[in-house]
Design an enzyme around this catalytic site. Structure first.
Site, PDB file in Angstrom:
ATOM      1  N   ASN A   1     -18.967  32.728 -20.580  1.00  0.00           N
ATOM      2  CA  ASN A   1     -18.374  34.229 -20.616  1.00  0.00           C
ATOM      3  C   ASN A   1     -19.082  34.916 -20.073  1.00  0.00           C
ATOM      4  OD1 ASN A   1     -20.610  36.170 -22.042  1.00  0.00           O
ATOM      5  ND2 ASN A   1     -21.048  34.685 -22.451  1.00  0.00           N
TER       6      ASN A   1
ATOM      7  N   CYS B   1     -30.202  36.246 -19.296  1.00  0.00           N
ATOM      8  CA  CYS B   1     -28.363  36.340 -18.755  1.00  0.00           C
ATOM      9  C   CYS B   1     -28.651  36.182 -17.688  1.00  0.00           C
ATOM     10  CB  CYS B   1     -27.846  37.854 -19.335  1.00  0.00           C
ATOM     11  SG  CYS B   1     -26.253  38.345 -18.870  1.00  0.00           S
TER      12      CYS B   1
ATOM     13  N   SER C   1     -27.321  42.851 -26.088  1.00  0.00           N
ATOM     14  CA  SER C   1     -28.682  43.752 -24.750  1.00  0.00           C
ATOM     15  C   SER C   1     -28.323  44.967 -24.909  1.00  0.00           C
ATOM     16  CB  SER C   1     -28.766  42.319 -24.222  1.00  0.00           C
ATOM     17  OG  SER C   1     -29.666  41.494 -24.811  1.00  0.00           O
TER      18      SER C   1
ATOM     19  N   ILE D   1     -31.751  28.825 -26.355  1.00  0.00           N
ATOM     20  CA  ILE D   1     -31.811  29.259 -24.960  1.00  0.00           C
ATOM     21  C   ILE D   1     -30.981  30.530 -25.043  1.00  0.00           C
ATOM     22  CG2 ILE D   1     -32.512  27.165 -24.464  1.00  0.00           C
ATOM     23  CD1 ILE D   1     -29.392  26.273 -24.020  1.00  0.00           C
ATOM     24  N   ASN D   2     -31.081  30.851 -23.113  1.00  0.00           N
ATOM     25  CA  ASN D   2     -29.455  31.564 -23.501  1.00  0.00           C
ATOM     26  C   ASN D   2     -28.448  31.137 -22.506  1.00  0.00           C
ATOM     27  OD1 ASN D   2     -27.841  34.205 -22.048  1.00  0.00           O
ATOM     28  ND2 ASN D   2     -30.251  35.165 -22.672  1.00  0.00           N
ATOM     29  N   THR D   3     -27.641  31.571 -22.540  1.00  0.00           N
ATOM     30  CA  THR D   3     -26.646  30.294 -22.085  1.00  0.00           C
ATOM     31  C   THR D   3     -27.092  29.771 -20.949  1.00  0.00           C
ATOM     32  OG1 THR D   3     -25.736  32.084 -21.198  1.00  0.00           O
ATOM     33  CG2 THR D   3     -24.268  31.774 -22.693  1.00  0.00           C
TER      34      THR D   3
ATOM     35  N   ASN E   1     -34.906  39.980 -23.321  1.00  0.00           N
ATOM     36  CA  ASN E   1     -33.269  39.118 -22.929  1.00  0.00           C
ATOM     37  C   ASN E   1     -33.459  39.068 -21.149  1.00  0.00           C
ATOM     38  OD1 ASN E   1     -31.117  38.059 -21.017  1.00  0.00           O
ATOM     39  ND2 ASN E   1     -29.379  39.401 -22.265  1.00  0.00           N
TER      40      ASN E   1
HETATM   41  C1  LIG Z   1     -19.860  36.910 -25.635  1.00  0.00           C
HETATM   42  C2  LIG Z   1     -21.344  36.201 -25.839  1.00  0.00           C
HETATM   43  C3  LIG Z   1     -22.188  37.782 -24.746  1.00  0.00           C
HETATM   44  C4  LIG Z   1     -23.281  37.472 -25.342  1.00  0.00           C
HETATM   45  N1  LIG Z   1     -24.302  38.437 -24.916  1.00  0.00           N
HETATM   46  C5  LIG Z   1     -25.824  37.970 -24.888  1.00  0.00           C
HETATM   47  C6  LIG Z   1     -26.623  39.089 -24.316  1.00  0.00           C
HETATM   48  O1  LIG Z   1     -26.592  40.215 -24.380  1.00  0.00           O
HETATM   49  N2  LIG Z   1     -28.033  38.853 -24.553  1.00  0.00           N
HETATM   50  C7  LIG Z   1     -28.633  37.372 -24.403  1.00  0.00           C
HETATM   51  O2  LIG Z   1     -29.651  37.536 -25.006  1.00  0.00           O
HETATM   52  N3  LIG Z   1     -27.619  36.849 -25.289  1.00  0.00           N
HETATM   53  C8  LIG Z   1     -26.071  36.779 -24.961  1.00  0.00           C
HETATM   54  N4  LIG Z   1     -24.964  35.883 -25.109  1.00  0.00           N
HETATM   55  C9  LIG Z   1     -25.926  33.821 -25.264  1.00  0.00           C
HETATM   56  C10 LIG Z   1     -26.501  34.385 -26.923  1.00  0.00           C
HETATM   57  O3  LIG Z   1     -26.881  35.445 -27.858  1.00  0.00           O
HETATM   58  C11 LIG Z   1     -26.712  32.338 -26.845  1.00  0.00           C
HETATM   59  O4  LIG Z   1     -28.597  32.556 -26.305  1.00  0.00           O
HETATM   60  C12 LIG Z   1     -26.244  31.727 -26.624  1.00  0.00           C
HETATM   61  O5  LIG Z   1     -24.420  32.405 -26.733  1.00  0.00           O
HETATM   62  C13 LIG Z   1     -26.207  30.384 -27.021  1.00  0.00           C
HETATM   63  O6  LIG Z   1     -25.554  30.560 -28.209  1.00  0.00           O
HETATM   64  P1  LIG Z   1     -24.108  29.513 -28.545  1.00  0.00           P
HETATM   65  O7  LIG Z   1     -24.008  28.651 -28.603  1.00  0.00           O
HETATM   66  O8  LIG Z   1     -24.664  29.775 -30.883  1.00  0.00           O
HETATM   67  O9  LIG Z   1     -23.452  30.344 -28.790  1.00  0.00           O
HETATM   68  C14 LIG Z   1     -24.149  35.800 -25.272  1.00  0.00           C
HETATM   69  C15 LIG Z   1     -23.259  34.748 -25.534  1.00  0.00           C
HETATM   70  C16 LIG Z   1     -21.688  34.944 -25.894  1.00  0.00           C
HETATM   71  C17 LIG Z   1     -20.838  34.287 -25.806  1.00  0.00           C
END
Ligand SMILES: Cc1cc2nc3c(=O)[nH]c(=O)nc-3n(C[C@H](O)[C@H](O)[C@H](O)COP(=O)(O)O)c2cc1C
Ligand SMILES: Cc1cc2nc3c(=O)[nH]c(=O)nc-3n(C[C@H](O)[C@H](O)[C@H](O)COP(=O)(O)OP(=O)(O)OC[C@H]3O[C@@H](n4cnc5c(N)ncnc54)[C@H](O)[C@@H]3O)c2cc1C
Ligand SMILES: Cc1cc2nc3c(=O)[nH]c(=O)nc-3n(C[C@H](O)[C@H](O)[C@H](O)COP(=O)(O)OP(=O)(O)OC[C@H]3O[C@@H](n4cnc5c(N)ncnc54)[C@H](O)[C@@H]3O)c2cc1C
Ligand SMILES: Cc1cc2nc3c(=O)[nH]c(=O)nc-3n(C[C@H](O)[C@H](O)[C@H](O)COP(=O)(O)O)c2cc1C
Ligand code: FES
Ligand code: FES
Lengths: 249, 300, 300, 249
Positions: free
Chosen positions: B69, B128, B46, B187-189, B125
């Site tokens: 994270n 976050c 992002s 979803i995002n985190t 985004n």
């Molecule tokens: C280290 C890290 C950095 C991330 N940075 C971003 C980001 O900059 N923008 C965003 O939309 N999501 C970010 N995410 C979220 C991921 O894109 C994703 O939505 C989330 O981790 C769930 O998917 P996963 O379980 O496959 O990782 C980040 C996730 C991680 C683990």
């Protein structure tokens, strides 16, 4: 999982380099590293050496976090996660270890009867691990000539017959490694580099340590010279903490 | 040969697997390598207007089957990022530009620059969970979300994806607000944290972070299903996908494509090929001819 | 001998470990056995006015390190439940009566009967994520929460605990609304689901369920920490606690006691003794004399 | 994790009892059970027997879900999770197996050269697995006298010298087991019961199967007679699906 390990011995290697010894039952292979968390400060990558039946990190003080580590003493605790990364592919046979600055710390596990060392530093004060080599097997090079040869690590290489070594290991500042790489490429030598790019996650997710799409924390930190040959970024560009591309000089 | 092509969020993909934003997508060379390793597309880190270093380490905590994270949205700023996109685009596959901002005009400015860099779609985004003033703070306000999405849809010619947060009471409300998007990315985190009992303090320097990986799959799947059922829009699923079954579950819940992030931690780049093969194998065994036949079939 | 006593939510406990509502607490004999096995207290299954059978099976889905459940609040109705409490009380330890309803008057009626049955405190289920009209639907409305808590506090003489949901945008808002409670109990399950790709349908008959176990620990910990930091009230932590470290993390985040549910799945009744011993061992090694010394120490 | 297993053979054991065979590489011990999910219907506990190198469930049709199972055929799929529960503590030596109704299904894995069976049912139609015993080793008891002895399982026990058996195994409706328990208690016999309480979770969380604080799905379904002796709920009360206490008659 973060391991908490008691420092059982501290050794001052140079005025700015300290070895911290601890018990840890994890298997760590030469070339692998850990992420050391200093609560209240930061988290930094450090190579782990197995020494005298114990594990050990050797810390060169650069900034706040390594300074705090350098000030730690016996009985205090290290917090660390790992081990991470790809170890050196071989650690046997006749070896040449070329270490610049704190780079020699990453090679320490490899020092044995069969190793020759090229230990490079700015001044005589900062020469690392000379005594760990067999007498006469360590060649020192200092920028100011205060110990051994005057010059840089590559200068020391010119005098050696490199074909006698089964493997040549190199660790140090990237520009030093680049200079050595330029000397050794195309020579049919078996050379392994240990890269030191700045790391945030240590586990192959954040992209801050990457070189040419390889994650130093996961695909490295050790790379064979054949892999390095195709790297457009090596010794040329890296990303700053923000991700901004920086051109090395 | 099984056909893995899918159309998601207004773009055509060779397979349903996309690299998620924030994982291995700060450096153009890395994105290029991931595309070569089998990802059908990548979403960039992002990017905002100004350069940010992100938080001091520790920025990740490693659980057994999850990561927390708090990178803190490090990014070089939109002006500097074009070069990375150019390198990634050499792979000849879609690059999706992820952007973050606090209001519609700034999102619009960022999107405009991304268009100039040649991205195939924009991902907003809105989710976050650990940076003040951005992400979830924006994305949990339906009025603001609606304003941003409609502003961008009115002026930007490439598809707009809205990435939403699980940290809200009512996802359908937010999803409706963003429903003009070409896709909702879910979803995002999940907002979370870790404490070290020996150090007696939070591990992440920022205290709060985002939970990702295996542990959140049941949550992501639920949000995708709920949005598919209630709004029936185009969805891209993300959250804890680590094998072919996970990906297929998301597709059956309603996703047209999926994103993979944290699984790269345990499995590396090879995961894209592994999952593509797993999906093909499942489709062959089950007599399914196309991804489209699976999308949303589990929704009752 | 290490002193594990703690005061939580207005009652005295021998150790910080309480059995969570809904796990092994429908039958009085079971509660009695769990108390004998080392739990300092038990919270009953959530009880409503009328008898409910709950949902048709499958009502649980088993992941590797989590459970998703949609029991559907089965309960015999408050009139029938007194007998079970009597049996549980034979163990001579506190029994906490969990109740669910849709409005303040009904909560009050249920609480009154629980008081008659001799419970030591009331836990308001404001957070079950999978039954229409109850739980989160009530607990995500701050006005309603405030009304319920204040109504009960005005007429009920024993402590009132409010069990809150993680499925909300702003936990501090809900926590404030419930702040007259003697304790906030955090967290109930996270709304989630599971799909079987061979059957091509959701596994739980109710489709949506609640995620519990190891996977939600980082989420529960975060909510406890956030509430402790922002509201500094008495907290009972719950969510994914499976070993002594987990329990201590919750305590350091601000919990005065913790509840254990899903961990009984992998570890059985022995978990109470195991964790009690683990906490004692940690306190001894760390020179900590009482639970009180640990509560909230990680909050910055 | 839900396993999907193809039915490779179906055997009609009685007009209302069917055995479904399948390959499954899980290790299942005698007395353990699985939760069988019939999508669109419900999920029910079933004992698994290892027969002729395959696994098998034997289903007595009672209600909607077991009816659907009974209608399934070769090539269709079973969805199941498990195995769960504590197996019988021993399955060797001279055995007496007492099964009532579908209870004999839970004992099937134990049938061998050394086993004597008491097979109880309402009518001759419903006698289960008689042919799996050595000729002459199966004693049939029917309520209507249409096959073997007329009466209930306990009636058949009176004629036997029970001390000859290393272990006695009992499975059937709880009131039948209670009657047998009342006959055998205090006799220094080695008796194991397999309980059948209604189950929702199968994994020790929901409390719907509990007897005296023991979870039949986890602490059982097999219990030794010594454990049963202290059970206040056995044969007396149980909880309905809602948790309402019901007194058995
Ligand atoms: C280290 C890290 C950095 C991330 N940075 C971003 C980001 O900059 N923008 C965003 O939309 N999501 C970010 N995410 C979220 C991921 O894109 C994703 O939505 C989330 O981790 C769930 O998917 P996963 O379980 O496959 O990782 C980040 C996730 C991680 C683990
Ligand atoms: C895989 C790997 C293994 C490593 N192993 C070791 C090891 O065994 N021993 C060891 O001492 N270090 C090792 N390092 C380097 C070490 O991680 C850094 O020195 C450390 O992160 C600096 O942290 P700091 O916060 O103290 O300094 P910072 O505040 O980050 O830096 C202070 C100043 O020092 C400069 N600086 C920092 N590190 C270096 C460096 N390595 N070389 C030259 N200049 C530097 C910075 O650019 C800055 O100007 C390793 C690095 C990697 C990637
Ligand atoms: C550990 C365990 C192992 C089991 N193993 C087997 C097995 O190997 N083979 C097998 O056929 N069954 C077995 N059962 C019983 C089986 O689970 C039930 O028969 C089944 O759940 C009935 O489901 P249904 O939906 O078809 O009937 P429902 O709709 O639940 O019941 C229909 C009617 O039948 C009655 N009924 C249901 N089950 C029984 C029963 N077991 N005895 C008497 N009346 C009953 C009900 O009370 C109701 O009146 C086992 C049960 C347990 C707890
Ligand atoms: C099978 C099951 C049933 C539950 N029933 C209830 C309930 O009736 N009332 C309630 O407040 N919470 C209920 N819960 C939630 C738990 O009390 C607890 O908040 C949650 O599971 C998180 O804790 P854990 O990870 O230790 O299980 C239930 C949880 C499970 C797994
Ligand atoms: S340090 Fe994060 S990818 Fe290497
Ligand atoms: S079936 Fe749920 S506890 Fe046994």
């Amino acid at each position: 999982m973060i391991n908490r390990l008691k420092i059982i011995k501290k050794v001052r290697e140079t005025p700015t380099v300290f070895s911290l010894y601890f018990h840890w039952d994890a298997e760590v292979l030469p070339g692998q590293f850990v992420m050391v968390w200093v609560p209240g400060y930061s988290e930094v990558p450090m190579t782990v050496a197995s020494r005298e039946g114990e594990k050990c990190i050797t810390v060169k003080v650069y900034g706040k976090t390594t300074e705090r580590l350098g000030n730690m003493g016996e009985g205090e605790f290290l917090y660390l996660r790992g081990p991470y990364g790809k170890p050196f592919s071989s650690s046997r046979g006749k070896k040449l270890l070329i270490g610049g600055g704190s780079g020699m710390a990453s090679l320490r596990s490899l020092i044995d009867e069969d190793s020759t060392g090229i230990i490079a530093s700015k001044t005589s004060d900062e020469i690392l691990f000379e005594k760990d080599f067999k007498p006469g097997m360590a060649i020192c090079v200092t920028e100011d000539g205060s110990r051994g040869m005057k010059g840089l690590a590559p200068d020391a290489i010119n005098n050696l017959d490199l074909t006698q070594f089964d493997t040549i290991y190199v660790c140090g500042p990237e520009m030093m490694m680049k200079a050595i790489f330029d000397m050794l490429r195309g020579k049919e030598l078996n050379v392994e580099f240990s890269f030191e790019r700045s790391m945030k996650c240590g586990i192959g997710l954040c992209d801050s340590c990457s070189v040419d799409g390889f994650q130093v924390c996961r695909d490295g930190p050790t790379f064979h010279i054949k892999e390095v040959e195709n790297m457009a970024e090596f010794g040329k560009t890296r990303l700053a903490s923000s991700g901004k591309r920086i051109y090395m000089k | 040969m099984i056909d893995l092509r899918t159309k998601a969020g207004g773009i055509e993909l060779d397979t349903p697997l996309i690299l998620a934003s924030g994982i291995l997508d700060e450096n153009g060379y890395t994105m290029r390598r991931i595309l070569e390793a089998g990802a059908a597309a990548v979403v960039t880190k992002s990017i905002g207007v100004d350069e940010r270093n992100g938080y001091t380490s520790p920025v990740v905590f490693e659980g057994e089957n999850y990561i927390i994270n708090a990178m803190g949205l490090p990014n070089p700023g939109i002006e500097e990022y074009g070069g990375e996109i150019k390198i990634a685009e050499e792979a000849g596959k879609p690059v999706i530009g992820s952007i973050f901002a606090a209001d519609a005009p700034t999102f619009l400015k960022l999107a405009g620059e991304m268009v100039d860099y040649g991205v195939s779609a924009i991902e907003l985004n809105l989710s976050c969970p650990h940076v003040k003033g951005f992400g979830t703070e924006v994305g949990s306000d339906p009025t603001l979300v609606k304003d941003i999405v409609e502003t961008l849809k009115a002026s930007i010619d490439i598809p707009i994806w809205s990435k939403l947060s699980p940290n809200v009471t009512d996802i359908v409300e937010i999803g409706s607000a963003a429903s003009e998007s070409d896709a909702l990315v879910l979803i995002n985190t999940v907002r979370a944290m870790a404490i070290d009992i020996n150090a007696r303090m939070p591990v992440l320097t920022n205290v709060y972070g985002g939970l990702s990986g295996n542990a959140i799959k049941p949550v992501g799947l639920r949000l995708v299903y709920e949005i598919k059922k209630e709004l029936d829009c185009n969805i891209i699923g993300v959250g804890g996908i680590g094998n072919a079954s996970d990906a297929i579950e998301y597709i059956m819940a309603g996703a047209s494509a999926v994103q993979i992030g944290t699984a790269l931690w345990r499995k590396g780049r090879g995961i894209f090929d592994e999952i593509n093969q797993g999906i093909s194998g499942f489709m062959k065994d089950s007599g399914i001819g196309s991804i489209g036949e699976m999308i949303g079939v589990a929704v009752q």
